[in-house]
Design a protein around this motif. Sequence first.
Motif, short mmCIF file in Angstrom:
data_model
loop_
_atom_site.label_atom_id
_atom_site.label_comp_id
_atom_site.label_asym_id
_atom_site.label_seq_id
_atom_site.Cartn_x
_atom_site.Cartn_y
_atom_site.Cartn_z
N GLY A 1 0.90 -1.21 0.05
CA GLY A 1 -0.06 -0.02 -0.04
C GLY A 1 0.73 1.23 0.07
O GLY A 1 2.23 1.15 -0.03
N GLY A 2 0.51 2.49 0.10
CA GLY A 2 0.77 3.49 0.19
C GLY A 2 -0.20 4.73 0.20
O GLY A 2 -1.34 4.55 0.13
N SER A 3 0.33 6.03 0.44
CA SER A 3 -0.42 7.13 0.54
C SER A 3 0.54 8.40 0.26
O SER A 3 1.71 8.45 0.10
N TYR A 4 -0.38 9.37 -0.23
CA TYR A 4 0.13 10.56 -0.63
C TYR A 4 -0.53 11.60 -0.08
O TYR A 4 -1.95 11.67 -0.08
N ARG A 5 0.03 12.77 0.38
CA ARG A 5 -0.61 13.79 0.91
C ARG A 5 -0.09 15.29 0.65
O ARG A 5 1.20 15.28 0.67
N THR A 6 -0.96 16.12 0.39
CA THR A 6 -0.45 17.40 0.16
C THR A 6 -1.09 18.60 1.14
O THR A 6 -2.24 18.67 1.28
#
Length: 914
Positions: free
Chosen positions: A522-527
């Motif tokens: 899995g993974g995540s990206y946040r701004t």
Amino acid sequence: MLLSVISFAQTTVKGTITDNTGQPLPGANIIIEGTTIGTSSDFDGKYIITTDQAPPFKLVVTYTGFETQTLDVTSNNQTVDVKMIEGNELDEIVISASRTPERIFESPVTVERFGLKEIKNTPSADFYGGLENLKGVDINTNSLTFKSINTRGFATFANTRFMQLVDGMDNSAPALNFPLGNLLGMVETDVQSVEILPGASSALYGANAFNGILFMTSKNPFDHQGIRGYFKQGITSQEAAGDNSYTDFGISMSHKFSDKFAAKVNFGYLKGTDWFANNIDDKNLPGGTRESNINYNGVNVYGDEVAANIRDLSGLGVIPDVVVSRTGFVEQDLTDYSAESIKADWGLYFRPWANDFEIQYVGKVGTGSTIYQGAQRYRIDGFSLQQHKLEVRNDNFFVRGYVTSDKAGDTYVMDVLGPNLLNELKSHADWFGDYIATYAGIELSGNPQGLTDAEKHAASRAVAESGIPAVGSEEFQQAFDRVTSDTNFLTGAGFKDNSKIYHGDANYNFGETFDFAEVQVGGSYRTYRLNSFGTIYADAEGPITYSELGIYTQLQRSLELNENLELKLTGSVRYDKSELFDGFFSPRISAGLTVNENHNIRASFQTGFRNPDTQALYIGLETNAGTLIGGATDIGNRFTRDYGVSQFAQNNLGQPALLPQTGAAAYTNSFAQDQNGNLVVGNSNFTEPEQVASFELGYRGKVEGFVIDASAYYSTYNDFLANENVIAPLYGNVDPDGDGVLDVTDPQTQLALGALQNGDTVGYQTYTNADETVNSYGASVSVSTKIFGGFDINANYTWSRLDFDVAGNPNFQTNFNTPEHKVKLGFGKTDLIKNLGFNVAWRWSDNYFWEASFGNGEIPAFNVLDAQVNYRIPSLKSTLKAGATNLLAKEYFTAFGTGLIGSQYYLSLTINNL
């Protein structure tokens, strides 16, 4: 003929779900094995399933706390009644520990669960407060509607080390970096379960999963249909505030329109009166009062921090060499203590192929008013938060994206309001001028009345106070409105913000694809998009944006060593990269040994890290007491101010009347004081992520009818984020050769010292990392069983200890803020007699020392008793509950500077909450 064929093809099954005593079980899940076709039992435990599948097939019946039942359906219109066999809390299913469903008995790490049974039976005023009865869980009460949950220490109300996820969404307000309790969270009738994962969890959940995570899961409208609601009415009772009305109600509506589409909507409203904070203890002189100390500075008094040496101001020898403070406002003058929460959420759920593949859109919006205590006391007024999520998922994967946005509303800071409101009503210059003139007049006249020194000061204060409008007057209110609407903290006290977080994450569980292990990736990206219009952050030139990325994998395998021993191994690793910092790996390994299906021994090593929060990076907040400046390496490009230079420096040093200075000066050209008060090079380090490594050993099992869960841990923290106070000169160089040693012989350093002497400086509070290593350790144990024919009894104990040389580091605050010993007891029965139940919860906390930027102080030991009695009304599908929190009316507090916590008494009616 066609209708006849359709009717003939349908199969109907009905029945009743009961426990082993014959009591109905509402909300039990009944599905056809191998499909997603199913329903849930109603308030009377009854259900009906209609399907076009012809018999024979099997029904699978599940209910939290009971063993799963599988039954055969062999004919149409068959009645299948089910008597469930009660299990225990070890059989409950959790998801948070491994991101996959597993029995809590087999969880590789410590996890606490609060399910439907606990929510319905909690004696607390709401389910969120009921979490306080779980072992290892601390709840610091900020105000009536804002409670901060924490595990394993290091807690303040601005608890940026603890995450709160609602249906997978981070519930933190972007501008504040932390959740406001359940102020803008979930409606109680829509809560399916709550799980708490104590300790470091970065291996699966990334940055900021540092000290624990709270997971709240709502009810899916495919599984829970109908209209549910509750209404609570009662009073809050506090010695300072008196008795005040308290109202809380909520409604949940959900409907399954077909096997492919379902929807829901929830609404909640709460209104009451906050706990008054009226601590008037003197910060400057223990035991001092306004009458006994002319430099009085009360804890919950604002504006009295404006102080000056009246001889220095006047230059007159007849004026004593003493510091005098202005007469401030008590907190009740600056807020009406109204507490309010209005929240709504809605969801559209699609299953296009009528199986487990689901598309969700969820929206949430909330607004509220409360009191928050950080570095100052904040009046959160009309603060709003909204979230929108789109998610695609099935049993093996999910992909979701959401946006969180906040607005500050009419929020203001009372500590800033006090001095600026005083200045608005009567300028500081005029006030001190009147004070000095009165005192000098008495002295120069020979003091004909023979006043004592205390009487001279009292007479001077009375004259200085003259002309100030009374609190509550029209003139006072007009000045109050002007200052609270002004977002310049040098003259006003209002907040302005419209920050956002954009987040996406995904997970895929390969299940049985691989023979050697269950594999997840899995993974995540946040701004982050910070937008305070230059009022809070260093974003006057435009919004600040930066991003974070993380990827992870987990392998889990069970090995059957023999018929009595099974070993479950779990390994996880995650890599996170913020554009502001170097990448970071977070591994976790654990082993769980199951013995004879009744005993499980677990051991784990976990790591975690926490990126500096948005305020630690980019705050640029000017106040009359100094400037709070973030520790991002590019802060100097974002925060620049022009400062006036003294006449002396202009005349003798050739300095211009105005000099610019960037926020980077606090980190590259500043003075500080060591613990002995000596002047040294300041130059705080720019911020870096915090790190933690934690070892844990635990046991879960059942022994002679007793369910036992115990664990112990040891954690080591590095690069702990802390604050430093420094002074940056407007000219000169504090450390020209960069060796960190103050060289008073260097001409540039002498020039900087001259700036210090002339007052040509700017004071900063920086965010930086401490060099010291901080350790903590602790243990907890819970025991539960049934006695006397079905009475539930449980007890838990938590021990927490800080391992840090406090005496050797007097300038470093760990903010551990956790009692060493905590004991909690519960006793109750769901059916004392038919339809009548009760529950009692008692907890005791050892005394502890609270330290935070607002202030430090001792928290006395306290014990609290909560109780409720409930009566089910089957004919109305309702439950009537009468309850009280702090039934013994022993007022207490959990943090220095907050109001004493009184009692709540309530009567509630809950309808159709399956």
